[in-house]
Enzyme design. Structure first.
Site, PDB file in Angstrom:
ATOM      1  N   ASP A  16       0.824  -1.204   0.000  1.00 12.87           N
ATOM      2  CA  ASP A  16       0.000   0.000   0.000  1.00 12.87           C
ATOM      3  C   ASP A  16       0.866   1.265   0.000  1.00 12.87           C
ATOM      4  O   ASP A  16       1.950   1.286   0.587  1.00 12.87           O
ATOM      5  CB  ASP A  16      -0.900  -0.007   1.241  1.00 12.87           C
ATOM      6  N   HIS A  33       3.254   3.687  -8.945  1.00 13.57           N
ATOM      7  CA  HIS A  33       3.017   2.273  -9.249  1.00 13.57           C
ATOM      8  C   HIS A  33       4.228   1.640  -9.928  1.00 13.57           C
ATOM      9  O   HIS A  33       4.575   0.481  -9.664  1.00 13.57           O
ATOM     10  CB  HIS A  33       1.780   2.125 -10.135  1.00 13.57           C
ATOM     11  N   LEU A 127      11.380 -20.456  -4.460  1.00 13.21           N
ATOM     12  CA  LEU A 127      10.417 -19.582  -3.801  1.00 13.21           C
ATOM     13  C   LEU A 127       9.120 -19.643  -4.580  1.00 13.21           C
ATOM     14  O   LEU A 127       9.132 -19.632  -5.817  1.00 13.21           O
ATOM     15  CB  LEU A 127      10.924 -18.129  -3.766  1.00 13.21           C
TER      16      LEU A 127
END
Length: 245
Positions: A16, A33, A127
């Protein structure tokens, strides 16, 4: 760095603050962004260094469609370009990529790009990187419930056979350990409909840093906070101490 035996196996992050960070830099939200995507790369590298098994990032919620059309369009284009640019790097580094959420809401071109990325990396195990896009925790539980209802309707499952474990098998990421550490950046202190079922026993960590500011040192601080907590799962602290003895 925290000891390896206290590293969370699965970290979930709400990334966020991209837009608010950009405004502070007197830049447009779009720029924030883009910088947020760069932070994803360093976070993935940090999780690999720490020995984390799975990382789930909340990229776009079912509620985010309410944002201005121009911003939503930009985010979709950024998602597509980032996938195309990063997938070979992920594959080279042994990372499995999955996108969780209602992918039917995306364009056919984006759906195809997601499918190609998932297929290329499906056998990797260093991962597990999960991107939650057009995702909502309530949607996830609803879909799992609908699947079980179909099984009851066609006679392959009786209502009394439905257990917590059986429902768990139907939610997304059921093949991974549940998230042990939830991180939210940007100063907000809420879950925002993210992995509601999966985070039932998760430890929460909230950072005032905006996502583009959340660097490796910030990640280490979050993991160190987890390392210092006693996870009792309904038992008493004395019981845990007895088990350790």
């Amino acid at each position: 760095m925290p000891p390896k035996n206290r590293i969370p196996r699965h970290i979930a992050i709400v990334m966020d603050g991209n837009g608010r960070w950009a405004r502070r830099q007197k830049r447009p939200r779009f720029w924030g962004h883009k910088r947020g995507v760069e932070r994803v790369r360093s976070t993935v590298e940090g999780c690999i260094d720490l020995g984390v098994e799975a990382l789930t990032l909340f990229a776009f919620s079912t509620e985010n469609w309410r944002r201005p059309e121009e911003e939503v369009s930009f985010l979709m284009d950024l998602f597509m370009s980032s996938l195309k640019r990063e997938v070979k790097r992920l594959h080279k580094n042994g990372i499995r990529l999955r996108v969780i959420g209602d992918k039917s809401g995306f364009s056919e071109k984006l759906q195809a790009t997601i499918a190609e990325a998932e297929e290329l990396t499906k056998d990797n195990s260093r991962l597990s990187l999960n991107i939650a896009a057009n995702y909502g925790g309530r949607w996830d539980i609803t879909e799992a419930t609908r699947t079980l209802c179909h099984q009851v309707a066609n006679g392959t499952l009786a209502p009394e056979q439905i257990t917590e474990e059986i429902l768990h098998e139907q939610v997304t990421l059921s093949d991974l350990p549940d998230p042990e550490l939830f991180i939210r950046t940007g100063g907000e202190k809420r879950v925002s409909n993210f992995l509601l079922w999966q985070m039932a026993y998760c430890e929460f960590y909230f950072s005032d840093l905006f996502w583009p500011e959340f660097d490796r040192q910030a990640l280490d601080l979050a993991v160190s906070s987890f390392e210092g907590r006693q996870r009792r799962f309904g038992r008493t602290g004395d019981q845990l101490l007895e088990e350790e003895d």
